[in-house]
Scaffold this motif. Structure first.
Motif, PDB file in Angstrom:
ATOM      1  N   THR A   1       6.920 -49.705  26.503  1.00  0.00           N
ATOM      2  CA  THR A   1       8.267 -49.141  27.225  1.00  0.00           C
ATOM      3  C   THR A   1       9.507 -49.686  26.274  1.00  0.00           C
ATOM      4  O   THR A   1       9.432 -50.641  25.819  1.00  0.00           O
ATOM      5  CB  THR A   1       8.067 -49.437  28.685  1.00  0.00           C
ATOM      6  OG1 THR A   1       8.034 -50.808  28.687  1.00  0.00           O
ATOM      7  CG2 THR A   1       6.938 -48.911  29.062  1.00  0.00           C
TER       8      THR A   1
ATOM      9  N   TYR B   1      16.066 -38.750  27.445  1.00  0.00           N
ATOM     10  CA  TYR B   1      14.831 -39.114  28.270  1.00  0.00           C
ATOM     11  C   TYR B   1      13.887 -37.613  27.794  1.00  0.00           C
ATOM     12  O   TYR B   1      14.165 -36.655  28.066  1.00  0.00           O
ATOM     13  CB  TYR B   1      15.329 -38.769  29.866  1.00  0.00           C
ATOM     14  CG  TYR B   1      13.852 -39.029  30.814  1.00  0.00           C
ATOM     15  CD1 TYR B   1      13.469 -40.448  30.878  1.00  0.00           C
ATOM     16  CD2 TYR B   1      13.149 -37.801  31.229  1.00  0.00           C
ATOM     17  CE1 TYR B   1      12.507 -40.718  32.054  1.00  0.00           C
ATOM     18  CE2 TYR B   1      12.186 -38.064  32.033  1.00  0.00           C
ATOM     19  CZ  TYR B   1      11.782 -39.657  32.312  1.00  0.00           C
ATOM     20  OH  TYR B   1      10.710 -39.627  33.324  1.00  0.00           O
TER      21      TYR B   1
ATOM     22  N   LYS C   1      14.423 -43.439  25.555  1.00  0.00           N
ATOM     23  CA  LYS C   1      13.776 -43.983  26.419  1.00  0.00           C
ATOM     24  C   LYS C   1      12.494 -43.793  26.973  1.00  0.00           C
ATOM     25  O   LYS C   1      12.181 -42.736  27.619  1.00  0.00           O
ATOM     26  CB  LYS C   1      14.756 -44.481  27.695  1.00  0.00           C
ATOM     27  CG  LYS C   1      14.194 -45.377  28.778  1.00  0.00           C
ATOM     28  CD  LYS C   1      15.313 -45.641  29.887  1.00  0.00           C
ATOM     29  CE  LYS C   1      15.001 -46.607  30.746  1.00  0.00           C
ATOM     30  NZ  LYS C   1      15.848 -46.921  31.840  1.00  0.00           N
ATOM     31  N   TYR C   2      11.373 -44.914  26.580  1.00  0.00           N
ATOM     32  CA  TYR C   2      10.041 -44.475  27.090  1.00  0.00           C
ATOM     33  C   TYR C   2       9.705 -45.321  28.163  1.00  0.00           C
ATOM     34  O   TYR C   2      10.167 -46.609  28.172  1.00  0.00           O
ATOM     35  CB  TYR C   2       9.083 -44.905  26.024  1.00  0.00           C
ATOM     36  CG  TYR C   2       9.141 -43.732  24.668  1.00  0.00           C
ATOM     37  CD1 TYR C   2       8.479 -42.953  24.925  1.00  0.00           C
ATOM     38  CD2 TYR C   2      10.091 -44.113  23.779  1.00  0.00           C
ATOM     39  CE1 TYR C   2       8.426 -41.863  23.707  1.00  0.00           C
ATOM     40  CE2 TYR C   2       9.977 -43.174  22.561  1.00  0.00           C
ATOM     41  CZ  TYR C   2       9.312 -42.033  22.674  1.00  0.00           C
ATOM     42  OH  TYR C   2       9.466 -41.303  21.674  1.00  0.00           O
ATOM     43  N   THR C   3       9.345 -44.653  29.310  1.00  0.00           N
ATOM     44  CA  THR C   3       9.112 -45.721  30.504  1.00  0.00           C
ATOM     45  C   THR C   3       7.733 -45.743  30.856  1.00  0.00           C
ATOM     46  O   THR C   3       6.850 -45.332  30.076  1.00  0.00           O
ATOM     47  CB  THR C   3       9.783 -44.701  31.713  1.00  0.00           C
ATOM     48  OG1 THR C   3       8.954 -43.503  32.000  1.00  0.00           O
ATOM     49  CG2 THR C   3      11.267 -44.484  31.641  1.00  0.00           C
ATOM     50  N   GLU C   4       7.475 -46.702  31.855  1.00  0.00           N
ATOM     51  CA  GLU C   4       6.084 -46.709  32.028  1.00  0.00           C
ATOM     52  C   GLU C   4       5.376 -45.514  32.657  1.00  0.00           C
ATOM     53  O   GLU C   4       4.229 -45.420  32.445  1.00  0.00           O
ATOM     54  CB  GLU C   4       6.211 -47.866  33.477  1.00  0.00           C
ATOM     55  CG  GLU C   4       4.732 -48.162  33.908  1.00  0.00           C
ATOM     56  CD  GLU C   4       5.132 -49.124  35.507  1.00  0.00           C
ATOM     57  OE1 GLU C   4       3.871 -49.031  36.232  1.00  0.00           O
ATOM     58  OE2 GLU C   4       5.831 -49.963  35.159  1.00  0.00           O
ATOM     59  N   GLN C   5       6.312 -44.598  33.307  1.00  0.00           N
ATOM     60  CA  GLN C   5       5.616 -43.342  33.564  1.00  0.00           C
ATOM     61  C   GLN C   5       5.315 -42.543  32.332  1.00  0.00           C
ATOM     62  O   GLN C   5       4.137 -41.836  32.348  1.00  0.00           O
ATOM     63  CB  GLN C   5       6.469 -42.619  34.415  1.00  0.00           C
ATOM     64  CG  GLN C   5       6.157 -41.233  35.048  1.00  0.00           C
ATOM     65  CD  GLN C   5       4.891 -41.281  35.904  1.00  0.00           C
ATOM     66  OE1 GLN C   5       4.704 -42.107  36.646  1.00  0.00           O
ATOM     67  NE2 GLN C   5       4.161 -40.334  35.692  1.00  0.00           N
TER      68      GLN C   5
END
Length: 278
Positions: free
Chosen positions: A7, A93, A21-25
């Motif tokens: 992330t 995103y 942006k790479y998120t946990e989701q």
């Protein structure tokens, strides 16, 4: 099992003006829907192995590498397919992300982040832009359909106009031929009228026998009536005006009809009554 992705913000400055942006989701979604992906030699089409058993743990996406692939001293560079990159101001995103394949490269992974998204997939296109393009395409299709209909209508009008011109020319030719015939008939009629006038004058003189009053009374009768009157006069007065048997070379006055042979007014009245004109 090896670490593949994590992330945080990833820099694609060679292709994008903002980090992604790479998120946990995102990584959880990739772990849950990815079963197996190919490992390629670099970023070529040559497949040298695969990765499977994707898991997510503590901000990191990991997977098993097939035993036939030696990754020692090399780096793994996943290629993501992103449906849309949504502009969030300071970063982009990813929307609807998936792994296409993973390239085995010479450089460590953290220096190959710019290879992680296909160039043709990184163009930022918002949903609003897509909707506007779809709407524009629909409008163009309707316009094309309308123009095609107008073209068909114009073609039909041109065909009908050509048929009308052809028919018009045919009628003009017929009328031209008819005009020639009419002129010929007019000439014949004029000649006939002239003959009739002369004949009528001869009949008037014959019937009136020099009586101006009778001629005046008969002047308005048509030619056919004068013919009937002449025939009736001959039948009702046989032998009138027959010359005597004297010497034809000597004018002894005997060639004139007797006084009672003159066509009198009274006899004229009787002849008119006999043919129904009085």
């Amino acid at each position: 099992m090896v670490e593949l992705w994590e992330t945080g913000l990833m820099d694609y400055s060679e292709k994008l003006d903002k980090p992604v942006k790479y998120t946990e989701q995102h990584l959880k979604e990739l772990a849950s829907k990815t079963s197996t992906v190919d490992i390629t030699n670099g970023h070529s089409d040559e497949i040298i192995g695969n990765m499977s058993n994707f898991t997510y743990n503590d901000g990191v996406l990991s997977a098993d590498v097939s035993s036939n692939v030696d990754i020692k001293g090399l780096g793994l560079s996943p290629i993501f397919n992103v449906n849309e990159l949504i502009d969030k101001g300071d970063y982009l995103y990813p929307w609807d992300i998936e792994i296409i394949n993973v390239g085995l490269v010479d450089s460590p992974r953290n220096k190959l982040l710019f290879n992680s998204i296909k160039e043709e997939e990184v163009e930022e296109v918002s949903k609003e832009t897509i909707d506007a393009l779809v709407k524009k395409q629909e409008e163009l299709e309707r316009t094309i359909g309308s123009l095609q209909t107008q073209i068909k209508q114009k073609d039909k009008m041109i065909s009908e106009k050509e048929d009308f011109i052809s028919e018009y020319k045919s009628k003009v030719e017929e009328l031209s031929n008819g005009s020639d015939e009419i002129e010929q008939l007019k000439a014949k009629a004029a000649a006939y009228d002239e003959i009739e006038v002369n004949k009528r004058e001869e009949l008037l003189n014959k019937i009136s026998e020099g009586n101006d009053k009778i001629k005046e009374d008969f002047k308005d009768l048509d030619y056919a009536t004068l013919v009937k009157l002449d025939k009736a006069k001959i039948l009702d007065n046989p032998g009138r005006g027959t010359p005597s048997t004297g010497n034809p070379n000597v004018d002894d006055g005997n060639d004139l009809p007797p006084a009672d042979d003159v066509y009198s007014q009274e006899e004229f009245e009787k002849d008119l009554a006999a043919i129904g004109l009085k």
